[in-house]
Design an enzyme around this catalytic site. Sequence first.
Site, PDB file in Angstrom:
ATOM      1  CG  ASP A 171     -16.863  56.230  70.116  1.00 35.12           C
ATOM      2  OD1 ASP A 171     -17.876  55.997  69.447  1.00 35.12           O
ATOM      3  OD2 ASP A 171     -16.337  55.395  70.892  1.00 35.12           O
ATOM      4  CG  ASP A 190     -13.863  52.501  71.858  1.00 33.05           C
ATOM      5  OD1 ASP A 190     -14.549  53.274  71.148  1.00 33.05           O
ATOM      6  OD2 ASP A 190     -14.317  51.461  72.357  1.00 33.05           O
TER       7      ASP A 190
HETATM    8  P1  ADP Z   1     -21.918  52.850  68.188  1.00 32.10           P
HETATM    9  O1  ADP Z   1     -21.316  54.079  67.530  1.00 32.10           O
HETATM   10  O2  ADP Z   1     -22.673  53.211  69.417  1.00 32.10           O
HETATM   11  O3  ADP Z   1     -20.906  51.759  68.402  1.00 32.10           O
HETATM   12  P2  ADP Z   1     -22.967  51.446  65.814  1.00 32.10           P
HETATM   13  O4  ADP Z   1     -22.796  52.368  64.663  1.00 32.10           O
HETATM   14  O5  ADP Z   1     -22.046  50.284  65.911  1.00 32.10           O
HETATM   15  O6  ADP Z   1     -23.040  52.278  67.178  1.00 32.10           O
HETATM   16  O7  ADP Z   1     -24.458  50.868  65.774  1.00 32.10           O
HETATM   17  C1  ADP Z   1     -25.561  51.730  65.664  1.00 32.10           C
HETATM   18  C2  ADP Z   1     -26.837  51.015  66.000  1.00 32.10           C
HETATM   19  O8  ADP Z   1     -27.029  49.854  65.146  1.00 32.10           O
HETATM   20  C3  ADP Z   1     -26.900  50.456  67.403  1.00 32.10           C
HETATM   21  O9  ADP Z   1     -27.276  51.431  68.344  1.00 32.10           O
HETATM   22  C4  ADP Z   1     -27.943  49.353  67.249  1.00 32.10           C
HETATM   23  O10 ADP Z   1     -29.238  49.887  67.271  1.00 32.10           O
HETATM   24  C5  ADP Z   1     -27.664  48.810  65.862  1.00 32.10           C
HETATM   25  N1  ADP Z   1     -26.751  47.653  65.927  1.00 32.10           N
HETATM   26  C6  ADP Z   1     -25.433  47.606  65.583  1.00 32.10           C
HETATM   27  N2  ADP Z   1     -24.928  46.360  65.764  1.00 32.10           N
HETATM   28  C7  ADP Z   1     -25.939  45.605  66.265  1.00 32.10           C
HETATM   29  C8  ADP Z   1     -26.061  44.243  66.669  1.00 32.10           C
HETATM   30  N3  ADP Z   1     -25.042  43.361  66.629  1.00 32.10           N
HETATM   31  N4  ADP Z   1     -27.266  43.829  67.106  1.00 32.10           N
HETATM   32  C9  ADP Z   1     -28.297  44.679  67.153  1.00 32.10           C
HETATM   33  N5  ADP Z   1     -28.259  45.959  66.806  1.00 32.10           N
HETATM   34  C10 ADP Z   1     -27.097  46.437  66.360  1.00 32.10           C
HETATM   35 MG    MG Z   2     -16.790  53.198  70.588  1.00 29.17          MG
END
Ligand code: ADP
Ligand code: MG
Length: 287
Positions: free
Chosen positions: A38, A232
């Site tokens: 990840d 994580d």
């Molecule tokens: P990661 O695997 O990096 O944790 P996520 O799947 O949680 O990514 O989120 C993917 C994308 O969705 C982020 O890169 C962002 O663009 C958007 N995103 C997720 N949560 C938020 C939030 N709380 N505020 C703004 N954008 C968000």
């Molecule tokens: Mg992570």
Amino acid sequence: ATPTSIMVGTGRAAESGILFKGGEHLERTHQLEAIVLDKTGTITKGKPEVTDFTGDEEALQLLASAEKGSEHPLAGAIVAHATEKEIDFVDVDEFTAIPGHGIEAKVSGKQVLVGNRKLMNDYHVDIGANEEKLVDFEINGKTAMLIAIDGKYRGIVAVADTIKETAPQAIKELKEQGLEVIMLTGDNERTAQAIAKQVGIEHVIAQVLPEEKADKVKEIQAKGKKVAMVGDGVNDAPALVTADIGIAIGTGTEVAIEAADVTILGGELLLIPKAIRISHATIKNIR
Ligand code: ADP
Ligand code: MG
């Protein structure tokens, strides 16, 4: 297989900060052919910080107030930034997290959207000529989120997370051990590629929705490979269970640690190639 050599192996691993839940996991670790990591919190430190904001003060106030309702690390970065700028937070009337895309909230009677292109697309927000700015942030390894208020584009907030210092060395060792190394992330392709380049990973699977992570692991298994997943977050848990070996980052969420077969203390990635070495040594003693 002698129980003694397995006990010695798990003991040696534990002394180094590699906690196997059982001897069978240590035995299986030497068979690994691929490893999926990840991005956020695993390869990177998971402490993102706002580096750029292109909107006005009102946009920052509404954006940060809305993000107060989110548990996402990206939200934490935005709230911290607004606090530093001494922005007055306002009450949020409604809040919806849209996993993998962003958030929608109602703040001061206004609709606030924060998230990626897909989110803006789904809500028919025209981002005009700002696509270029977005790409520019992304090729620099930043996660850039678009902001819209009442359906109108109001700016970009860019966040950066730094890689763990030992990540490049850990990846190098895993490759030398013959493993195929893959990065898996919900973040966009360009940001993911920029981070992957910094640590020496060529194979990137980006824009993966939280519920799709386990499927990606299954796809690699379908090619006949024994695969480890390292993660994580809560959204990594199904993939950690699916993988032949699930490896949790010790600094990660309880849910991930519970779902995994192994936990590496402190999130030190060098402990992964070390675990593989210990597994090989244990197997040699058995045979
Ligand atoms: P990661 O695997 O990096 O944790 P996520 O799947 O949680 O990514 O989120 C993917 C994308 O969705 C982020 O890169 C962002 O663009 C958007 N995103 C997720 N949560 C938020 C939030 N709380 N505020 C703004 N954008 C968000
Ligand atoms: Mg992570």
